[in-house]
Design an enzyme around this catalytic site. Structure first.
Site, PDB file in Angstrom:
ATOM      1  N   GLU A   1       0.336   3.696   1.606  1.00 54.02           N
ATOM      2  CA  GLU A   1       0.353   4.209   2.986  1.00 54.02           C
ATOM      3  C   GLU A   1       1.316   3.426   3.885  1.00 54.02           C
ATOM      4  O   GLU A   1       1.240   3.525   5.116  1.00 54.02           O
ATOM      5  CB  GLU A   1      -1.057   4.199   3.594  1.00 54.02           C
TER       6      GLU A   1
ATOM      7  N   HIS B   1     -11.782   5.068   4.190  1.00 53.08           N
ATOM      8  CA  HIS B   1     -12.209   6.396   3.738  1.00 53.08           C
ATOM      9  C   HIS B   1     -13.708   6.536   4.005  1.00 53.08           C
ATOM     10  O   HIS B   1     -14.495   6.770   3.093  1.00 53.08           O
ATOM     11  CB  HIS B   1     -11.901   6.577   2.250  1.00 53.08           C
TER      12      HIS B   1
ATOM     13  N   SER C   1       0.834  -1.207   0.000  1.00 51.97           N
ATOM     14  CA  SER C   1       0.000   0.000   0.000  1.00 51.97           C
ATOM     15  C   SER C   1       0.868   1.257   0.000  1.00 51.97           C
ATOM     16  O   SER C   1       1.931   1.288   0.644  1.00 51.97           O
ATOM     17  CB  SER C   1      -0.867  -0.012   1.266  1.00 51.97           C
TER      18      SER C   1
HETATM   19 ZN   LIG Z   1      -6.321   6.871   2.792  1.00 45.47          ZN
END
Ligand SMILES: [Zn+2]
Length: 215
Positions: free
Chosen positions: A75, A96, A73
């Site tokens: 992130e 989200h 990811s």
């Molecule tokens: Zn995000």
């Protein structure tokens, strides 16, 4: 294959985020600690129905991918920063979710207005300032917002993040925070006010919960 069970849990968690209406498409990400030096994380931009366990990256605490056929990811820096800062955390779920995001755009902190939010008292999900997605700064903002024992934050104009000792606990936390955010949003819409449960009652119920009694 190493840690196949945990990598399977990451895939199941991705489907769970979809089923629970916490995300759309491939947004959101999950990490689960495997041992003191390795964790599994959801991969970048692959439709969840195409995921197989060998596509779930295993990453070490220096951020190196040690086993995977897919990229981690975007992130990853955020997950790494949180896992390094909070040894008590075994799992991170980032979504989200719609109503949590709305509160953050309105800069409206989530009050303890429902019973499930009591489990995350005294401040269920503080809003942390906007930082670029994929940046280490975002991870640092989340770590600061979580503090030493917080379980969730709302990331400004971005979404929701919860941590836990298990995937189940982090996922449940996301569901309850999102439910609270939805209720708070509609109260604000209907009456421009969201009444919190009075502080003395919150404290009393925190005492009850600390004894292990269910509410
Ligand atoms: Zn995000």
């Amino acid at each position: 294959m190493r840690y196949e069970d945990i990598r399977k849990q990451v895939i199941d968690g991705c489907f769970d985020m979809q089923k629970k209406n916490l995300i759309r498409g491939t947004s959101g990400n999950i990490s689960i600690r495997c041992d003191e030096n390795l964790f599994a994380i959801s991969p970048s931009s692959i439709p969840y129905e195409k995921l197989t366990t060998n596509m779930i990256p295993l990453v070490d605490m220096e951020g190196n991918v040690v086993e995977s056929s897919a990229r981690p990811s975007s992130e990853l820096p955020m997950h790494l920063t949180i896992l390094r800062a909070r040894p008590d955390v075994n799992c991170i779920v980032h979504t989200h979710s719609k109503f949590s995001t709305i509160l953050s755009i309105l800069k409206m902190e989530l009050p303890i207005c429902t019973i499930p939010l009591l489990f995350y008292a005294p401040n269920p999900a503080p809003i942390v300032p906007f930082e670029l997605p994929g940046s280490e700064e975002l991870g640092q903002a989340v770590v600061k917002g979580l503090g030493k024992d917080g379980q969730a934050v709302i990331m400004e104009q971005h979404g929701l993040l919860a941590v836990g000792e298990s995937l189940e606990k982090a996922m449940t936390c996301c569901e309850y925070i999102e439910e609270g955010a939805e209720i708070a949003y509609y109260c604000r819409l209907a009456a421009d006010e969201v009444r919190a449960i009075p502080n003395d009652k919150v404290e009393k119920m925190m005492e009850i919960l600390s004894t292990g009694r269910a509410l």
